[in-house]
Design a protein around this motif. Sequence first.
Motif, PDB file in Angstrom:
ATOM      1  N   GLU A  43      -6.048   1.455  -4.686  1.00 18.06           N
ATOM      2  CA  GLU A  43      -7.017   2.127  -3.496  1.00 18.06           C
ATOM      3  C   GLU A  43      -8.019   2.893  -3.890  1.00 18.06           C
ATOM      4  O   GLU A  43      -8.218   3.500  -4.268  1.00 18.06           O
ATOM      5  N   HIS A  90       1.298   5.407  -1.970  1.00 11.10           N
ATOM      6  CA  HIS A  90       1.102   6.667  -3.301  1.00 11.10           C
ATOM      7  C   HIS A  90       2.564   7.372  -3.536  1.00 11.10           C
ATOM      8  O   HIS A  90       2.789   8.776  -3.213  1.00 11.10           O
ATOM      9  N   HIS A 150       0.390  -1.640  -0.390  1.00 15.64           N
ATOM     10  CA  HIS A 150      -0.310   0.034  -0.292  1.00 15.64           C
ATOM     11  C   HIS A 150       1.330   1.240   0.195  1.00 15.64           C
ATOM     12  O   HIS A 150       1.417   1.730   1.274  1.00 15.64           O
ATOM     13  N   ASP A 183       1.029   2.697   3.404  1.00 19.69           N
ATOM     14  CA  ASP A 183       0.499   4.086   3.375  1.00 19.69           C
ATOM     15  C   ASP A 183       1.170   4.962   3.019  1.00 19.69           C
ATOM     16  O   ASP A 183       0.736   5.805   3.147  1.00 19.69           O
ATOM     17  N   HIS A 241       2.448   8.513   2.081  1.00 19.31           N
ATOM     18  CA  HIS A 241       2.848   9.208   1.302  1.00 19.31           C
ATOM     19  C   HIS A 241       3.746  10.534   0.724  1.00 19.31           C
ATOM     20  O   HIS A 241       3.241  11.093  -0.116  1.00 19.31           O
ATOM     21  N   HIS A 257      -6.044   0.145   5.911  1.00 18.99           N
ATOM     22  CA  HIS A 257      -6.222   0.265   7.208  1.00 18.99           C
ATOM     23  C   HIS A 257      -7.713   0.187   7.781  1.00 18.99           C
ATOM     24  O   HIS A 257      -7.886   1.035   8.875  1.00 18.99           O
ATOM     25  N   HIS A 278      -5.024   6.656  -4.731  1.00 20.70           N
ATOM     26  CA  HIS A 278      -6.423   6.688  -4.522  1.00 20.70           C
ATOM     27  C   HIS A 278      -7.557   6.606  -5.856  1.00 20.70           C
ATOM     28  O   HIS A 278      -6.964   6.939  -6.757  1.00 20.70           O
TER      29      HIS A 278
END
Length: 253
Positions: A93, A20, A18, A208, A210, A149, A55
């Motif tokens: 995602e 970004h 996961h 996750d 970012h 998450h 996303h």
Amino acid sequence: MLFQKKEKISLPEIIDIHSHVLPGIDDGSRHHDMTMHMLEIAVSEGITTIVATPHHMPGKGYTPPDKIREMVTQLQIEADNADMGIRILPGNELFYREDLLDLLEEGQVMGMNGTDYVLVEFDVMADRPYIRNAMRNILSLGYKPILAHVERYPAILGKDYETIRILRKLGVLIQANAASITGEVGKDTQKHMKKLLKEGLIDLVGTDAHTDRNRAPRMQECIKVLEKWCEPEYVQALVWKNASELLGDEKSI
Ligand SMILES: [Fe+2]
């Protein structure tokens, strides 16, 4: 009984399921340089594969699968040219709303590395029936959802995690964020993570990530905590083996 030190199983690979990391298409990496720095951090953390999961969400980003593939291919070339020794795979995602089902049917969103596994997130206030029905809907289309998450949804952290157990029985995989396990997002969240892990209710851990700063792709601190709480085989499954299997890698062990 004397204290027995848990036998350590090494981690030949770490997969970040996961992330970004792709630049400029959602609220993750802002630009190319940040993406390259995120890859450098990931490599320094022992991460060997990153699934780029931008996303797919009204207001946060919407990138067609072909574009995601193209960006991943380009980034892989750059990572190889820089001899980074990291693999980048395409994903998405997906924020759940009703029209997501149409998009799934039409193949307009990206499965994890093009498989039937899809990473799905919800509004943080989504209630139990909503999440259960949504996952049933996705499963009924032949997709295999991964709940992103899990720790972010108060509705399913209650009642002894009954909903999480039901989701897993249905065939949903449960993903947790590394920073929630290390306590970086608060002690309450960390307590839930400990209980969920002790009960074997988590299937995958991802960063996750970012940015290259406060939400960077870091795994080592998390692995240290996992090694305290979990058996070595489970740690291996959480950060590598389960992800490897779903991504279609030939052999995980
Ligand atoms: Fe995310």
